[in-house]
Write an enzyme that holds these catalytic residues in place. Structure first.
Site, short mmCIF file in Angstrom:
data_model
loop_
_atom_site.label_atom_id
_atom_site.label_comp_id
_atom_site.label_asym_id
_atom_site.label_seq_id
_atom_site.Cartn_x
_atom_site.Cartn_y
_atom_site.Cartn_z
N ASP A 1 0.86 -1.17 0.00
CA ASP A 1 0.00 0.00 0.00
C ASP A 1 0.91 1.23 0.00
O ASP A 1 1.76 1.37 0.87
CB ASP A 1 -0.88 -0.01 1.26
CG ASP A 1 -2.25 0.57 1.02
OD1 ASP A 1 -2.31 1.67 0.44
OD2 ASP A 1 -3.25 -0.05 1.41
N HIS B 1 -11.27 -2.30 3.45
CA HIS B 1 -11.23 -1.95 4.87
C HIS B 1 -12.00 -0.66 5.17
O HIS B 1 -12.07 -0.26 6.33
CB HIS B 1 -9.77 -1.81 5.31
CG HIS B 1 -9.09 -0.70 4.57
ND1 HIS B 1 -8.82 -0.77 3.21
CD2 HIS B 1 -8.65 0.50 4.98
CE1 HIS B 1 -8.24 0.36 2.84
NE2 HIS B 1 -8.13 1.15 3.89
N ASP B 2 -12.52 0.01 4.13
CA ASP B 2 -13.27 1.26 4.33
C ASP B 2 -14.77 1.08 4.17
O ASP B 2 -15.53 2.04 4.32
CB ASP B 2 -12.82 2.32 3.31
CG ASP B 2 -11.40 2.80 3.52
OD1 ASP B 2 -10.89 2.72 4.66
OD2 ASP B 2 -10.79 3.25 2.53
N ASP C 1 -2.85 4.75 -2.42
CA ASP C 1 -3.87 5.40 -1.60
C ASP C 1 -4.19 6.81 -2.14
O ASP C 1 -3.28 7.60 -2.40
CB ASP C 1 -3.33 5.52 -0.17
CG ASP C 1 -4.38 5.86 0.85
OD1 ASP C 1 -5.27 5.02 1.06
OD2 ASP C 1 -4.31 6.95 1.44
N GLU D 1 -6.20 4.14 -5.91
CA GLU D 1 -7.46 4.38 -5.21
C GLU D 1 -7.86 5.82 -5.54
O GLU D 1 -7.10 6.74 -5.25
CB GLU D 1 -7.31 4.19 -3.70
CG GLU D 1 -8.66 4.23 -3.00
CD GLU D 1 -8.64 4.88 -1.63
OE1 GLU D 1 -9.54 4.62 -0.84
OE2 GLU D 1 -7.73 5.68 -1.35
O1 ISL Z 1 -13.64 5.61 3.82
C1 ISL Z 1 -13.90 6.70 3.39
C2 ISL Z 1 -14.90 7.53 3.97
O2 ISL Z 1 -15.92 6.73 4.34
C3 ISL Z 1 -13.26 7.23 2.22
O3 ISL Z 1 -13.58 8.54 2.02
C4 ISL Z 1 -11.77 7.08 2.40
O4 ISL Z 1 -11.33 7.93 3.40
C5 ISL Z 1 -11.11 7.41 1.11
O5 ISL Z 1 -11.54 6.46 0.22
C6 ISL Z 1 -9.60 7.32 1.22
O6 ISL Z 1 -9.23 6.11 1.78
C7 ISL Z 1 -7.88 5.83 1.94
O7 ISL Z 1 -7.16 6.88 2.51
C8 ISL Z 1 -7.47 7.21 3.86
C9 ISL Z 1 -7.56 5.99 4.77
O8 ISL Z 1 -8.16 6.35 5.98
C10 ISL Z 1 -8.35 4.88 4.15
O9 ISL Z 1 -8.36 3.76 4.99
C11 ISL Z 1 -7.73 4.61 2.82
O10 ISL Z 1 -8.29 3.50 2.17
C12 ISL Z 1 -6.37 8.11 4.31
O11 ISL Z 1 -5.12 7.52 4.06
#
Ligand code: ISL
Length: 601
Positions: free
Chosen positions: A123, A366-367, A231, A293
């Site tokens: 990641d 995981h989100d 990310d 992402e």
């Molecule tokens: O999960 C979200 C809100 O519900 C999304 O907006 C998420 O924050 C966004 O997709 C970005 O996600 C990634 O970056 C974030 C991290 O918290 C997430 O786990 C990651 O997947 C910041 O690094």
């Protein structure tokens, strides 16, 4: 020379992946036939009883992934981190956090995975670092620090005094509630953080920042990793200055503005990614998978990101389908899914990337809440609805991603009180809700449906305490039901979600129609039936899925399927005895049943 580049740069090509070895068609990128499995290390398997999953725990479970048949493991961050956002706040890009193990443990994981032809994708979190990263510590130390410009520092808005409400340089809200700006008392300036205040945004305009990041990526490739999941990569190019609208997009209950137009798919995005490709992937022999992402990405942008001619990334995660059950108040105000919307969305992305680019297919990560609870039935029909959702996704064209526990049909966490939540997004939302006087029942309902913690409980490996995730006290509560929903039970049962996912993955590996077949959606307006075909010059797959808890009669003629070879050969099905057409071209699907037929064309 850069700090990360070893002096004697003897470059070893990475070993070929399982798909490359099995490759029967030389002409395609290996990731066209690959399936990726996401591991969230904190919650996968705990080897030392401290309640937190770790790298030796993952290595010990590789046979599970091998049996499932996946080609790649995407490892959520294991770098050193203060864990404000469970590792998405990195304080050292080239070391492993002690909570997860050591670099030697990671080397062993990579080697053991390679023995099974599984590549490990890291990641890459480079939109921001932790505020405890030495780069930021140096940057914040004074306004004339050599690294001051590595992050986004700005004075208070003209005519205001730093620290007073409204003095923030812009009105942008952060993804995790509140302002996206944090005042640094010592130097009197604000720094930008699109996520938590412990995640300051890097300034990609600075060429030194980019050079460090590319060198760090080469360092990992040299260590044998198979690529990167990047990310929020579409946020790295920003126009920092203008206020965001208070009305456009999803208006925020907390009153902060929507800065999206200033930092999503910003002006230098494509230049940065092309430069990264040239500096990292072109500079390093081997075959890698790259997936961006990209929250808020449009289809047109995704096509540009993934057009091989642009040499940027292989595929991106789109988010449109993930928003289809968000209500007027956002994700924590969910509304029921209208199935035709979901079908239409995925179909649009299938068509849009059919000629140019490539889709990343996912229900979970995981989100996101667990798919079987979100759009399936996690009660009576848990097993079959999980299988059918898996079938529909995996039969689309693109590279499927399986999130840990999805292959077991794990449901949402089932939390009923605020104390059970750990995720900062959920906790910030709860604090906002309290301030805004939202009914606590409504708050808990929203969290239970949409909290990121739903997918962050320990994986259930067996019927023991906490599903065998840990012998200690887990860092987060366990999802109830591990006594029956666990990996050991699933592997022993040919009718399980696990074996169904294994068959879906095998089908992708063995049937080129799954990889190449042209996609056509049937009966787009139907509210229970998800039907589509995948067609090449040789064969056709016909997917018929009942996304409801009621029996569903399907008329093949109405779907335009009466012509051509009969639907007889079953490629994969949710039930041992799959539904078949009767003499009149009618087929009855049981609740949540799905069947995929294969026929010659
Ligand atoms: O999960 C979200 C809100 O519900 C999304 O907006 C998420 O924050 C966004 O997709 C970005 O996600 C990634 O970056 C974030 C991290 O918290 C997430 O786990 C990651 O997947 C910041 O690094």
């Amino acid at each position: 020379m850069n700090a990360f580049d070893p002096p004697n740069d003897a470059v070893e090509p990475v070993p070929p992946t399982r798909r490359e070895r099995r490759r029967d068609r030389a002409s395609r990128p290996w990731w066209h036939t690959a399936v990726v499995y996401q591991v969230y290390p904190r919650s996968f398997a705990d080897s030392n009883g401290d309640g937190v999953g770790d790298i030796p725990g993952i290595t010990a479970r590789l046979d599970h992934l091998d049996e499932l048949g996946v080609d790649v493991v995407w490892l959520s961050p294991v770098y050193r981190s203060p864990h404000d956002d469970n590792g998405y706040d990195i304080s050292d890009y080239t070391d492993v956090d002690p909570a997860f193990g050591t670099l030697a443990d990671l080397d062993e994981l990579i080697a053991e995975a390679a023995r099974r032809d599984i590549g490990v994708v890291m990641d890459l979190v480079v939109n921001h670092t932790s505020d405890e990263h030495p780069w930021f510590e140096e940057s914040r130390s004074s306004t004339d620090s050599a690294k001051r410009d590595w992050y986004w520092w700005r004075d208070a808005k003209p005519g205001t005094t730093a620290g007073e409400p409204g003095a923030e340089p812009t009105n942008w809200g952060s993804f995790f509630s509140g302002s996206a700006w944090q005042l640094d008392e010592a130097t009197g300036q604000y720094y930008l953080h699109l996520f938590s205040r412990k995640q300051p945004d890097l300034n990609w305009e600075n060429p030194e920042v980019r050079a460090e990041i590319y060198a760090m990526m080469r360092w990992w490739l040299k260590r044998g990793v198979a690529g990167f999941r990047m990310d929020v990569i579409n946020l790295i190019s920003k126009r920092v200055g203008r206020d965001g609208s208070l009305e456009d997009g999803a208006p925020r209950a907390d009153g902060w503005g929507n800065g999206f137009p200033q930092y999503v798919d910003g002006p230098r995005m494509h230049a940065f990614l092309a430069e990264m490709h040239q500096q990292v992937f072109d500079a390093f022999p081997g075959t890698y998978l790259t997936v961006g992402e990209t929250p808020g990405v449009t289809l047109e942008q995704a096509r540009a990101y993934t057009d091989p001619a642009n040499r940027e990334v292989d595929m991106v995660f789109q988010f449109e389908h993930m928003g289809l059950d968000h209500g007027v108040g956002g994700k924590f105000d969910p509304r029921p899914l209208h199935l035709p919307d979901l079908k239409a969305n995925l179909a649009r992305w299938q068509d849009g990337l059919a000629e140019t680019g490539w889709n990343a297919l996912y229900w979970n990560n995981h989100d996101q809440p667990r798919i079987v609870s979100r759009w399936g039935d996690d009660g009576e029909h848990r097993v079959v609805s999980a299988k059918t959702l898996g079938t529909v996704l995996h039969l689309h064209r693109g590279t499927p991603y399986v999130y840990q526990g999805e292959e077991l049909g794990m449901p949402n966490a089932g939390f009923t009180s605020l104390e059970q939540y750990r995720d900062l997004e959920s906790l910030n939302h709860a604090a906002d809700a309290e301030r805004l006087g939202i009914d606590p029942e409504v708050l808990l309902r929203g969290l239970a449906a949409q909290s990121r913690d739903n997918a962050r409980t320990g994986v259930a490996w067996d019927g023991g305490p906490h599903g065998g995730f840990t012998t200690g006290e887990p860092w987060i509560g366990s999802t109830p039901g591990w006594e029956h929903t666990n990996a050991e039970a699933a592997r022993a049962d040919q009718g399980s979600v696990f074996h169904h996912y294994r068959r879906l993955i095998e089908l992708r590996h063995t049937d080129p129609v799954v990889v190449d077949g042209e996609f056509a959606l049937l009966a787009p307006e139907h509210e229970e039936l998800w039907a589509f075909t995948r067609t090449t010059a040789e064969a056709q797959l016909v997917v018929l899925a009942n996304l409801s808890g009621d029996e569903l009669a399907v008329d093949l003629a109405e779907l335009g399927l009466a012509e051509g070879a009969p639907l007889r050969d079953v490629a994969v099905a949710s039930h041992a005895e799959a539904a078949r057409p009767d003499g009149e071209g009618r087929l009855v699907l049981r609740p949540w049943e799905s069947v995929v037929f294969r026929r010659a064309v």
